[in-house]
Scaffold this motif. Structure first.
Motif, PDB file in Angstrom:
ATOM      1  N   GLN A 186       0.813  -1.221   0.000  1.00  0.00           N
ATOM      2  CA  GLN A 186       0.000   0.000   0.000  1.00  0.00           C
ATOM      3  C   GLN A 186       0.842   1.264   0.000  1.00  0.00           C
ATOM      4  N   SER A 187       2.135   1.118   0.220  1.00  0.00           N
ATOM      5  CA  SER A 187       3.011   2.288   0.301  1.00  0.00           C
ATOM      6  C   SER A 187       3.555   2.630  -1.076  1.00  0.00           C
ATOM      7  N   GLU A 188       3.491   3.912  -1.424  1.00  0.00           N
ATOM      8  CA  GLU A 188       4.014   4.353  -2.716  1.00  0.00           C
ATOM      9  C   GLU A 188       5.507   4.656  -2.655  1.00  0.00           C
ATOM     10  N   LEU A 189       6.046   4.682  -1.454  1.00  0.00           N
ATOM     11  CA  LEU A 189       7.506   4.775  -1.254  1.00  0.00           C
ATOM     12  C   LEU A 189       7.997   3.418  -0.796  1.00  0.00           C
ATOM     13  N   ASN A 190       9.135   2.975  -1.319  1.00  0.00           N
ATOM     14  CA  ASN A 190       9.686   1.753  -0.742  1.00  0.00           C
ATOM     15  C   ASN A 190      10.532   2.104   0.475  1.00  0.00           C
ATOM     16  N   LEU A 191      10.987   1.089   1.198  1.00  0.00           N
ATOM     17  CA  LEU A 191      11.713   1.306   2.441  1.00  0.00           C
ATOM     18  C   LEU A 191      12.999   2.095   2.223  1.00  0.00           C
ATOM     19  N   ASP A 192      13.739   1.777   1.175  1.00  0.00           N
ATOM     20  CA  ASP A 192      15.010   2.476   0.908  1.00  0.00           C
ATOM     21  C   ASP A 192      14.796   3.966   0.679  1.00  0.00           C
ATOM     22  N   CYS A 193      13.775   4.296  -0.097  1.00  0.00           N
ATOM     23  CA  CYS A 193      13.461   5.710  -0.360  1.00  0.00           C
ATOM     24  C   CYS A 193      13.056   6.424   0.927  1.00  0.00           C
ATOM     25  N   PHE A 194      12.253   5.732   1.743  1.00  0.00           N
ATOM     26  CA  PHE A 194      11.812   6.311   3.010  1.00  0.00           C
ATOM     27  C   PHE A 194      13.008   6.603   3.914  1.00  0.00           C
ATOM     28  N   LEU A 195      13.903   5.646   4.041  1.00  0.00           N
ATOM     29  CA  LEU A 195      15.085   5.828   4.892  1.00  0.00           C
ATOM     30  C   LEU A 195      15.977   6.945   4.364  1.00  0.00           C
ATOM     31  N   GLU A 196      16.060   7.062   3.049  1.00  0.00           N
ATOM     32  CA  GLU A 196      16.854   8.139   2.440  1.00  0.00           C
ATOM     33  C   GLU A 196      16.287   9.516   2.810  1.00  0.00           C
ATOM     34  N   ILE A 197      14.958   9.619   2.793  1.00  0.00           N
ATOM     35  CA  ILE A 197      14.300  10.882   3.156  1.00  0.00           C
ATOM     36  C   ILE A 197      14.493  11.181   4.634  1.00  0.00           C
ATOM     37  N   VAL A 198      14.267  10.161   5.477  1.00  0.00           N
ATOM     38  CA  VAL A 198      14.387  10.334   6.929  1.00  0.00           C
ATOM     39  C   VAL A 198      15.792  10.791   7.311  1.00  0.00           C
ATOM     40  N   ASN A 199      16.794  10.286   6.624  1.00  0.00           N
ATOM     41  CA  ASN A 199      18.184  10.665   6.912  1.00  0.00           C
ATOM     42  C   ASN A 199      18.464  12.145   6.669  1.00  0.00           C
ATOM     43  N   LYS A 200      17.579  12.792   5.918  1.00  0.00           N
ATOM     44  CA  LYS A 200      17.747  14.226   5.638  1.00  0.00           C
ATOM     45  C   LYS A 200      17.109  15.104   6.725  1.00  0.00           C
ATOM     46  N   ILE A 201      16.395  14.471   7.659  1.00  0.00           N
ATOM     47  CA  ILE A 201      15.685  15.218   8.705  1.00  0.00           C
ATOM     48  C   ILE A 201      16.369  14.957  10.050  1.00  0.00           C
ATOM     49  N   ASP A 202      16.693  16.018  10.773  1.00  0.00           N
ATOM     50  CA  ASP A 202      17.401  15.883  12.048  1.00  0.00           C
ATOM     51  C   ASP A 202      16.568  15.148  13.099  1.00  0.00           C
ATOM     52  N   ASN A 203      17.249  14.334  13.886  1.00  0.00           N
ATOM     53  CA  ASN A 203      16.674  13.705  15.088  1.00  0.00           C
ATOM     54  C   ASN A 203      15.430  12.864  14.820  1.00  0.00           C
ATOM     55  N   VAL A 204      15.454  12.156  13.689  1.00  0.00           N
ATOM     56  CA  VAL A 204      14.420  11.154  13.422  1.00  0.00           C
ATOM     57  C   VAL A 204      15.123   9.802  13.391  1.00  0.00           C
ATOM     58  N   TYR A 205      14.662   8.880  14.238  1.00  0.00           N
ATOM     59  CA  TYR A 205      15.346   7.599  14.410  1.00  0.00           C
ATOM     60  C   TYR A 205      14.408   6.456  14.045  1.00  0.00           C
ATOM     61  N   ILE A 206      14.983   5.421  13.449  1.00  0.00           N
ATOM     62  CA  ILE A 206      14.216   4.225  13.092  1.00  0.00           C
ATOM     63  C   ILE A 206      14.670   3.076  13.974  1.00  0.00           C
ATOM     64  N   ASN A 207      13.737   2.538  14.744  1.00  0.00           N
ATOM     65  CA  ASN A 207      14.028   1.391  15.605  1.00  0.00           C
ATOM     66  C   ASN A 207      14.435   0.208  14.721  1.00  0.00           C
ATOM     67  N   ASP A 208      15.554  -0.427  15.043  1.00  0.00           N
ATOM     68  CA  ASP A 208      16.011  -1.544  14.206  1.00  0.00           C
ATOM     69  C   ASP A 208      15.264  -2.849  14.492  1.00  0.00           C
ATOM     70  N   LYS A 209      14.397  -2.844  15.521  1.00  0.00           N
ATOM     71  CA  LYS A 209      13.574  -4.029  15.796  1.00  0.00           C
ATOM     72  C   LYS A 209      12.217  -3.860  15.126  1.00  0.00           C
ATOM     73  N   LYS A 210      11.753  -4.907  14.467  1.00  0.00           N
ATOM     74  CA  LYS A 210      10.417  -4.908  13.849  1.00  0.00           C
ATOM     75  C   LYS A 210       9.580  -5.960  14.578  1.00  0.00           C
ATOM     76  N   LEU A 211       8.789  -5.483  15.528  1.00  0.00           N
ATOM     77  CA  LEU A 211       8.000  -6.391  16.364  1.00  0.00           C
ATOM     78  C   LEU A 211       6.593  -6.557  15.820  1.00  0.00           C
ATOM     79  N   ARG A 212       5.955  -7.622  16.258  1.00  0.00           N
ATOM     80  CA  ARG A 212       4.552  -7.847  15.931  1.00  0.00           C
ATOM     81  C   ARG A 212       3.711  -6.756  16.581  1.00  0.00           C
ATOM     82  N   THR A 213       2.811  -6.147  15.821  1.00  0.00           N
ATOM     83  CA  THR A 213       1.860  -5.193  16.397  1.00  0.00           C
ATOM     84  C   THR A 213       0.479  -5.459  15.812  1.00  0.00           C
ATOM     85  N   GLY A 214      -0.538  -5.037  16.530  1.00  0.00           N
ATOM     86  CA  GLY A 214      -1.908  -5.223  16.058  1.00  0.00           C
ATOM     87  C   GLY A 214      -2.845  -4.343  16.844  1.00  0.00           C
ATOM     88  N   LYS A 215      -4.133  -4.548  16.656  1.00  0.00           N
ATOM     89  CA  LYS A 215      -5.140  -3.689  17.279  1.00  0.00           C
ATOM     90  C   LYS A 215      -5.010  -3.677  18.799  1.00  0.00           C
TER      91      LYS A 215
END
Length: 325
Positions: A47-76
């Motif tokens: 459903q995302s029009e950006l892939n993960l690599d593009c998203f990370l590239e954009i985020v790296n241009k913004i100060d103090n935005v961090y991506i947790n390296d753990k991808k845990l199960r989440t739900g309602k």
């Protein structure tokens, strides 16, 4: 180590381009803030029009935005571990005063949050389940063995189970560290027997009971800073006129939920124009987003062609097999 006023914790599960919009909104309306993002194990990449690599590239241009390296199960009814993991991840990277939990369909509509929260040690709801027996999470909480262990450790007379809206609740870093320690030592989300909104119970219950032990703690009752129209019958999506009313009237709300995760949603566009971050968003997305969108659409077309050709090929093959003897 640099010190930030607030870290916003945001678990996400779809649409990287909408997350970019949210990041810019949070950063524009909150000076000296950081954002920690948890990408769900079940993130909907299609459903995302950006892939993960593009998203990370954009985020790296913004100060103090961090991506947790753990991808845990989440739900309602399964989000508590994402916020706990976000805190554990970011506390070792940068120093900050407050930890504030948010939703991925939430946006800020006014400035001044830090000036409001710096008077308190925490801001949470106070929904004592003794006086609200019909509240569904409360029914499960009473029989939650992990919560019982935590309450026993706190050893407070007449300790109560207290519920709270999670969105817009905030805690001083030192207090949230104590809360995390108690939860992590006594609750394992991998061995969860019953699914319910623990994030609406654990954090608030612990902090209110801690306040009975540590009398100096200053907690803002019903101090959540996110406006949610819970009582509306048909839709909980926030409307522009509600934002205007919130801006005109005195209140302790700074953000709103729910804002649809649609890039050109009217509320998103309204806030972009009001606070002038539309240009920055277009600039960040122009090289990645537009290109990725074209590729995404092209791939969709290719899949349709392949599917169509396969169907035609099967029809022809069946005809050949049955038509010639």
């Amino acid at each position: 180590m640099k010190n930030l006023n607030i870290i916003f914790s945001i678990p996400i599960n779809e649409k990287f381009e909408v997350v970019v919009d949210q990041i810019l909104n949070f950063k524009t309306l909150n000076n000296n803030c950081g954002i920690i993002i948890h990408i769900s194990q079940g993130f909907n990449y299609e459903q995302s029009e950006l892939n993960l690599d593009c998203f990370l590239e954009i985020v790296n241009k913004i100060d103090n935005v961090y991506i947790n390296d753990k991808k845990l199960r989440t739900g309602k009814y399964d989000i508590i571990q994402a916020h706990l993991s976000n805190f554990e991840y970011v506390k070792n990277i940068i120093d900050f005063d407050y930890f504030c939990m948010c939703a991925s369909n939430e946006l800020f509509f006014k400035e001044g949050l830090y000036d409001y929260i710096k008077k308190y040690d925490a801001g949470v709801g106070y929904n004592n389940i003794k006086f609200n027996p019909k509240w569904i999470p409360g029914k499960y909480a009473k029989n939650d063995d992990s919560l019982k262990k935590i309450m026993k450790i706190l050893d407070v007379k007449n300790n109560n189970i207290i519920g709270s809206q999670i969105e817009g609740s905030f805690y001083k870093k030192k207090i949230f560290e104590k809360i995390c320690l108690l939860i992590n030592e006594n609750y394992d989300f991998n061995n969860m027997k019953v699914a319910y909104a623990r994030e609406e119970v654990y954090f608030s219950t612990i902090v209110w009971n801690l306040s009975l032990l540590e009398k100096k703690l200053k907690i803002k009752e019903n101090g959540m800073v996110t406006y949610c129209p819970w009582n509306r019958k048909y839709t909980m999506n926030v409307k522009i006129n509600e934002i205007d009313n919130l801006l005109l009237n005195e209140n302790n709300f700074f953000s709103v939920k729910r804002v649809p995760r649609i890039q050109n949603d009217c509320v998103r566009q309204y806030l972009r124009q009001m606070y002038n971050y539309a240009f920055m968003e277009n600039r960040l997305l122009s090289t990645n987003y537009v290109y990725e969108k074209k590729i995404f659409l092209k791939m969709k077309e290719i899949k349709k062609i392949i599917k169509c050709n396969c169907e035609v090929f099967i029809k022809v093959l069946k005809k050949l097999k049955g038509g010639t003897k």
